[in-house]
Design a protein around this motif. Structure first.
Motif, PDB file in Angstrom:
ATOM      1  N   THR A 398       0.828  -1.202   0.000  1.00 31.81           N
ATOM      2  CA  THR A 398       0.000   0.000   0.000  1.00 31.81           C
ATOM      3  C   THR A 398       0.864   1.254   0.000  1.00 31.81           C
ATOM      4  OG1 THR A 398      -1.871  -1.075   1.071  1.00 31.81           O
ATOM      5  CG2 THR A 398      -1.690   1.304   1.350  1.00 31.81           C
ATOM      6  N   LEU A 399       0.511   2.189  -0.894  1.00 33.02           N
ATOM      7  CA  LEU A 399       1.176   3.476  -0.973  1.00 33.02           C
ATOM      8  C   LEU A 399       0.335   4.521  -0.255  1.00 33.02           C
ATOM      9  CD1 LEU A 399       2.174   3.437  -4.747  1.00 33.02           C
ATOM     10  CD2 LEU A 399       3.740   3.211  -2.816  1.00 33.02           C
ATOM     11  N   VAL A 400       0.986   5.402   0.488  1.00 30.91           N
ATOM     12  CA  VAL A 400       0.321   6.535   1.133  1.00 30.91           C
ATOM     13  C   VAL A 400       1.025   7.786   0.652  1.00 30.91           C
ATOM     14  CG1 VAL A 400      -0.288   7.639   3.315  1.00 30.91           C
ATOM     15  CG2 VAL A 400      -0.242   5.129   3.159  1.00 30.91           C
ATOM     16  N   VAL A 401       0.307   8.615  -0.111  1.00 30.29           N
ATOM     17  CA  VAL A 401       0.922   9.754  -0.776  1.00 30.29           C
ATOM     18  C   VAL A 401       0.122  11.020  -0.498  1.00 30.29           C
ATOM     19  CG1 VAL A 401       1.727  10.698  -2.979  1.00 30.29           C
ATOM     20  CG2 VAL A 401       1.731   8.219  -2.618  1.00 30.29           C
ATOM     21  N   GLY A 402       0.829  12.082  -0.099  1.00 28.43           N
ATOM     22  CA  GLY A 402       0.181  13.348   0.179  1.00 28.43           C
ATOM     23  C   GLY A 402       0.120  14.254  -1.032  1.00 28.43           C
ATOM     24  N   PRO A 403      -0.666  15.327  -0.957  1.00 30.18           N
ATOM     25  CA  PRO A 403      -0.844  16.224  -2.101  1.00 30.18           C
ATOM     26  C   PRO A 403       0.447  16.838  -2.625  1.00 30.18           C
ATOM     27  CG  PRO A 403      -2.492  16.662  -0.424  1.00 30.18           C
ATOM     28  CD  PRO A 403      -1.513  15.711   0.181  1.00 30.18           C
ATOM     29  N   THR A 406       4.808  13.791  -0.734  1.00 29.49           N
ATOM     30  CA  THR A 406       5.399  12.966   0.318  1.00 29.49           C
ATOM     31  C   THR A 406       4.797  11.564   0.261  1.00 29.49           C
ATOM     32  OG1 THR A 406       5.686  14.879   1.752  1.00 29.49           O
ATOM     33  CG2 THR A 406       5.751  12.725   2.800  1.00 29.49           C
ATOM     34  N   ALA A 407       5.650  10.541   0.257  1.00 28.28           N
ATOM     35  CA  ALA A 407       5.156   9.188   0.028  1.00 28.28           C
ATOM     36  C   ALA A 407       5.726   8.202   1.036  1.00 28.28           C
ATOM     37  CB  ALA A 407       5.495   8.731  -1.390  1.00 28.28           C
ATOM     38  N   PHE A 408       4.879   7.267   1.450  1.00 24.59           N
ATOM     39  CA  PHE A 408       5.269   6.141   2.288  1.00 24.59           C
ATOM     40  C   PHE A 408       4.788   4.868   1.607  1.00 24.59           C
ATOM     41  CE2 PHE A 408       5.054   9.718   5.128  1.00 24.59           C
ATOM     42  CZ  PHE A 408       6.093   9.526   6.034  1.00 24.59           C
ATOM     43  N   VAL A 409       5.492   3.785   1.855  1.00 26.75           N
ATOM     44  CA  VAL A 409       5.043   2.479   1.368  1.00 26.75           C
ATOM     45  C   VAL A 409       5.023   1.528   2.551  1.00 26.75           C
ATOM     46  CG1 VAL A 409       7.396   1.804   0.686  1.00 26.75           C
ATOM     47  CG2 VAL A 409       5.422   0.617  -0.312  1.00 26.75           C
ATOM     48  N   ASP A 410       3.955   0.752   2.667  1.00 25.01           N
ATOM     49  CA  ASP A 410       3.813  -0.191   3.771  1.00 25.01           C
ATOM     50  C   ASP A 410       4.297  -1.562   3.329  1.00 25.01           C
ATOM     51  OD1 ASP A 410       2.808  -1.141   6.354  1.00 25.01           O
ATOM     52  OD2 ASP A 410       1.348  -2.221   5.129  1.00 25.01           O
TER      53      ASP A 410
END
Length: 485
Positions: A398-403, A406-410
């Motif tokens: 799962t990717l978590v990306v802000g506007p 900024t990005a995180f990957v789980d």
């Protein structure tokens, strides 16, 4: 929405960034020093793998498959170390007569020998075929010969996997049990499908210095512990935050239960159920601590909306109302379908001043963004920017990306999370965290990524008790995860 620019968690850098950092390192280190450090770590790692697997090192057999680049040099120098430990080392050159000359000389001098075919019985195979700059598939016969080995070790990245995107053809790439990667993590090791073929990842520190922010980051337990709300001596139910839940319908009543289940353990002091979507008695009979309200209470500090919505006008009117407010808001399932079908709701989301989170799986993402043919980091970044929202792109990684990008990957998730209702639990977790946190202090994108991590860890704990856990099993483990962090 303000997003953190500091490094938070384990950084992941692109090939371009790593090459730039290596160029700077070459200016201040003796020639060949970085390769020797990488090769030593690789060789020592292979020794440990042999010892742990077979109980001995001396007398085992290793095949080094090498291409013409520096990855081949790393593999050959590691082969020399193994040969000096009494390992029978054979070397196969993918391009006949072309390889890292000094590496081959060192390996042969230590007792290694060149062979004409990769086919044979070996205890361990070292994949040094292709480096970061190559994503070309491996010859089918060579890939098959490598992948049949008891232990497959990849140098930097499995050959055939694109180091920046993770793209690969399964039949044309190396399936590693362990990847020793040098300097920093690469995206292709943590993004699908490449992550499936990287195996366990060992990052070898080369003391590289980076001048730019990582392309994404990975959270662990320590970072999540820093993110989740903590209790003060005088904390009470309202100071801990109140999350409003608008979920469920006559067709999908369980969605409300699962959203509440995820939210109630996520750090908030109270869960309020917005009436009008699902029978209140159904929820209150299971969760007597939940408060049912028939209007938007001023106590609510964040919303979780959409699981189980069935496309009614009443739902759309409510969506327009919460989108017009500024409270933190996480939208899932039916709420996403409503936004995909309504230009006015879409515009309201894109112009919100508060923190907005959407949690699409690939089907929902395509409904929201039909112009995007992909579900990769670049497309998710574009989607987050377009809707001014944090996008939780749900998948194996799962990717978590802000506007602002900024990005995180789980990397914590397991396939057991792919069960009906699991996403409803996740929506509740994220909604609870947003409602109970001080978003002036905690970065919202990182906090949402922390919620994804908590959900994934809850799934792993649930799996210990049941090989096929349900969404309820996963939700029941959220409190256990929060206790640990």
């Amino acid at each position: 929405m303000q997003e953190t620019s500091r490094e938070f968690g384990l950084p992941v850098y692109s090939v371009e960034q790593i090459r730039a950092a290596e160029e700077q390192a070459f200016l201040v280190t003796p020639p060949g020093a970085l390769m020797q450090r990488a090769a030593f770590a690789l060789g020592v790692g292979c020794v440990k793998l042999l010892s742990d697997t077979f109980g001995l090192v001396y007398g085992t057999s290793v095949l080094v498959v090498t291409g013409p680049g520096n990855n081949g040099g790393d593999a050959l120098f590691a082969g020399a170390l193994l040969a000096r430990r009494g390992v029978r080392v054979e070397v196969f050159l993918v391009v006949p007569g072309v390889c890292h000359v000094d590496g081959l000389a060192a390996c042969v001098a230590a007792g290694g020998r060149v062979v004409d075919s990769p086919v044979g019985e070996f205890d361990l195979v070292v994949d040094g075929i292709a480096g970061l700059g190559s994503s070309r598939g491996v010859d089918t016969e060579i890939a098959l010969a490598i992948n049949q080995s008891p232990i497959v070790v990849a140098v930097d990245i499995p050959s055939g996997v694109n180091a920046d995107t993770g793209e690969c053809e399964p039949e044309l790439c190396v399936h590693a049990d362990v990847t020793f990667t040098f300097g920093a993590l690469k995206p292709g090791l943590v993004l699908t499908p490449g992550a499936e073929f990287a195996g366990a990842i060992e990052v070898v520190d080369l003391s590289l210095q980076f001048d730019t922010e990582p392309v994404m980051q990975i959270l662990g337990e320590a970072e999540v512990a820093e993110l989740v709300p903590s209790l003060d001596f005088d904390s009470y139910k309202y100071s801990r935050g109140v999350v409003g839940i608008a979920a469920g319908s006559a067709a999908y009543p369980g969605a409300a239960l699962l959203t509440v289940l995820g939210a109630q353990h996520a750090g908030v002091g109270m869960v309020m159920l917005r009436e009008g979507f699902v029978e209140r008695e159904l929820v209150l009979d299971s969760f007597p601590q939940v408060v049912a309200v028939d209007s938007d209470s001023p106590r609510i500090s964040g919303w979780a909306v959409g699981p189980g919505f069935s496309g009614t006008e009443h739902e759309s009117v409510f969506l327009a109302s919460v989108l017009g407010g500024s409270l933190p808001l996480v939208l899932d399932a039916g709420a996403l379908s409503a936004i995909a079908g309504s230009a006015s709701l879409r515009a309201a989301l894109a112009t919100r001043s508060g923190v907005s989170v959407i949690t699409p799986h690939i089907g929902e993402f395509r409904g929201l963004f039909p112009k995007f043919s992909c579900f990769d980091l670049d497309c998710v970044r574009a989607a987050a920017s377009e809707l001014n929202a944090i996008v939780v792109a749900k998948g194996p990684r799962t990717l978590v990306v802000g506007p602002s990008g900024t990005a995180f990957v789980d990397i914590e998730a397991s396939p057991e999370l792919g069960t009906a209702g699991s996403g409803d639990v996740l929506t509740g977790i994220i909604g609870g965290l947003l409602a109970g946190s001080d978003l002036e202090r905690v970065d919202a994108v990182a906090l949402v990524a922390g919620g994804v991590w908590i959900h994934s860890r809850a799934g792993r704990i649930a799996q210990l008790a049941d090989a096929n856990p349900t969404a309820t099993d996963i939700g029941n483990m959220v409190g256990e995860v929060m206790r640990h962090v």
